[in-house]
Motif scaffolding. Structure first.
Motif, PDB file in Angstrom:
ATOM      1  N   UNK A 149      17.465  -3.868  -7.540  1.00 18.09           N
ATOM      2  CA  UNK A 149      17.772  -3.199  -9.162  1.00 18.09           C
ATOM      3  C   UNK A 149      15.906  -4.315  -9.941  1.00 18.09           C
ATOM      4  N   UNK A 150      15.675  -3.804 -10.655  1.00 21.58           N
ATOM      5  CA  UNK A 150      14.978  -4.486 -11.339  1.00 21.58           C
ATOM      6  C   UNK A 150      14.339  -5.467 -11.551  1.00 21.58           C
ATOM      7  N   UNK A 151      13.311  -6.261 -11.725  1.00 24.60           N
ATOM      8  CA  UNK A 151      13.253  -7.809 -12.333  1.00 24.60           C
ATOM      9  C   UNK A 151      13.944  -7.620 -13.325  1.00 24.60           C
ATOM     10  N   UNK A 152      14.816  -9.175 -13.298  1.00 27.10           N
ATOM     11  CA  UNK A 152      15.125 -10.055 -14.630  1.00 27.10           C
ATOM     12  C   UNK A 152      14.346 -10.119 -15.870  1.00 27.10           C
ATOM     13  N   UNK A 153      12.497 -10.692 -15.510  1.00 24.66           N
ATOM     14  CA  UNK A 153      11.965 -11.017 -16.011  1.00 24.66           C
ATOM     15  C   UNK A 153      10.168 -10.615 -16.040  1.00 24.66           C
ATOM     16  N   UNK A 154       9.044 -10.031 -17.230  1.00 21.61           N
ATOM     17  CA  UNK A 154       8.404  -8.907 -16.726  1.00 21.61           C
ATOM     18  C   UNK A 154       7.330  -9.838 -16.579  1.00 21.61           C
ATOM     19  N   UNK A 155       6.046  -9.557 -16.320  1.00 18.02           N
ATOM     20  CA  UNK A 155       5.107 -10.362 -16.498  1.00 18.02           C
ATOM     21  C   UNK A 155       3.943  -9.716 -17.052  1.00 18.02           C
ATOM     22  N   UNK A 156       3.783  -8.340 -17.149  1.00 16.76           N
ATOM     23  CA  UNK A 156       2.952  -7.787 -17.404  1.00 16.76           C
ATOM     24  C   UNK A 156       3.267  -5.626 -18.552  1.00 16.76           C
ATOM     25  N   UNK A 157       4.161  -5.755 -18.844  1.00 23.14           N
ATOM     26  CA  UNK A 157       4.769  -5.132 -19.001  1.00 23.14           C
ATOM     27  C   UNK A 157       6.468  -5.261 -19.893  1.00 23.14           C
ATOM     28  N   UNK A 158       6.358  -4.385 -20.706  1.00 19.71           N
ATOM     29  CA  UNK A 158       7.279  -4.203 -22.024  1.00 19.71           C
ATOM     30  C   UNK A 158       8.897  -3.426 -21.011  1.00 19.71           C
ATOM     31  N   UNK A 159       8.662  -2.886 -20.258  1.00 19.43           N
ATOM     32  CA  UNK A 159       9.198  -2.419 -19.758  1.00 19.43           C
ATOM     33  C   UNK A 159       9.109  -1.764 -18.039  1.00 19.43           C
ATOM     34  N   UNK A 160      10.246  -1.057 -17.477  1.00 16.01           N
ATOM     35  CA  UNK A 160       9.965  -0.694 -15.914  1.00 16.01           C
ATOM     36  C   UNK A 160      11.238   0.081 -15.829  1.00 16.01           C
ATOM     37  N   UNK A 161      10.917   1.022 -15.417  1.00 15.39           N
ATOM     38  CA  UNK A 161      11.769   2.281 -14.320  1.00 15.39           C
ATOM     39  C   UNK A 161      11.754   2.414 -13.210  1.00 15.39           C
ATOM     40  N   UNK A 162      13.302   2.306 -12.653  1.00 15.21           N
ATOM     41  CA  UNK A 162      13.596   2.701 -11.525  1.00 15.21           C
ATOM     42  C   UNK A 162      14.121   3.732 -10.908  1.00 15.21           C
ATOM     43  N   UNK A 163      14.269   4.893  -9.797  1.00 13.53           N
ATOM     44  CA  UNK A 163      14.531   6.165  -9.759  1.00 13.53           C
ATOM     45  C   UNK A 163      15.316   6.005  -8.637  1.00 13.53           C
ATOM     46  N   UNK A 164      16.367   7.472  -8.934  1.00  8.06           N
ATOM     47  CA  UNK A 164      17.328   7.441  -7.086  1.00  8.06           C
ATOM     48  C   UNK A 164      16.514   7.507  -6.052  1.00  8.06           C
ATOM     49  N   UNK A 165      16.371   7.716  -4.681  1.00  9.85           N
ATOM     50  CA  UNK A 165      15.311   8.189  -3.509  1.00  9.85           C
ATOM     51  C   UNK A 165      14.933   9.648  -4.087  1.00  9.85           C
ATOM     52  N   UNK A 166      16.100   9.789  -4.387  1.00 13.07           N
ATOM     53  CA  UNK A 166      15.649  12.146  -5.112  1.00 13.07           C
ATOM     54  C   UNK A 166      15.401  12.251  -6.419  1.00 13.07           C
ATOM     55  N   UNK A 167      14.576  11.156  -6.595  1.00 14.99           N
ATOM     56  CA  UNK A 167      13.865  10.769  -7.895  1.00 14.99           C
ATOM     57  C   UNK A 167      14.165  11.585  -8.787  1.00 14.99           C
ATOM     58  N   UNK A 168      15.823  10.998  -8.871  1.00 14.71           N
ATOM     59  CA  UNK A 168      16.594  10.851 -10.044  1.00 14.71           C
ATOM     60  C   UNK A 168      16.222   9.639 -11.308  1.00 14.71           C
ATOM     61  N   UNK A 169      16.271   9.688 -12.387  1.00 11.65           N
ATOM     62  CA  UNK A 169      15.941   8.565 -12.956  1.00 11.65           C
ATOM     63  C   UNK A 169      17.840   8.095 -12.655  1.00 11.65           C
ATOM     64  N   UNK A 170      17.178   6.663 -12.364  1.00 10.74           N
ATOM     65  CA  UNK A 170      18.237   4.946 -11.896  1.00 10.74           C
ATOM     66  C   UNK A 170      18.658   4.542 -13.515  1.00 10.74           C
TER      67      UNK A 170
END
Length: 131
Positions: free
Chosen positions: A37-58
């Protein structure tokens, strides 16, 4: 970023994410070794996105001014919100009210207001017509 997006006992941890693009200025991350999954903490951003392998939002995660995870919007099965259905993806939101406690994460279906605010990030997700 290290395994959880953090430093381990003051030592740098090898990066386990890489930026593969952006959507409206928000970094899209991908794991460098296996699924995660995405990180539980961020150092440089206020948000992150992960997409499914087909490019759909996850999922998309938001972090507070101290870089801790506070909110996650996800598009995957959530049986507790969908009458036990474990196969149908639904847009929903998890809140993380306690810093560093990732087990307590109440969920709710995305509201119309949340949907309107963030829909530009929901690449490949069917438009919600009925509320």
């Amino acid at each position: 970023m290290g395994g959880r997006g953090t430093f381990a006992v003051g030592n740098k941890v090898p990066y386990s994410y890489e930026t593969v693009g952006t959507i409206d200025g928000v970094k899209v991350l991908q794991g460098t070794s296996g699924k995660h999954g995405l990180p539980e903490e961020a150092h440089s951003s206020v948000a992150y996105i992960k997409l499914k392998p087909d490019g759909t939002f996850h999922e998309m995660r938001f972090y507070n001014e101290h870089h801790y995870l506070i909110t996650e919007i996800a598009y995957h099965p959530e049986p507790n919100l969908n009458n036990g259905n474990r196969t149908e993806n639904i847009l929903h939101v998890h809140e993380y009210p306690q810093q560093d406690n990732f087990r307590i994460r109440p969920a709710h279906r995305i509201t119309k207001q949340e949907y309107e605010k963030y829909k530009k990030f929901f690449k490949g997700v069917p438009k919600i017509e009925k509320w």
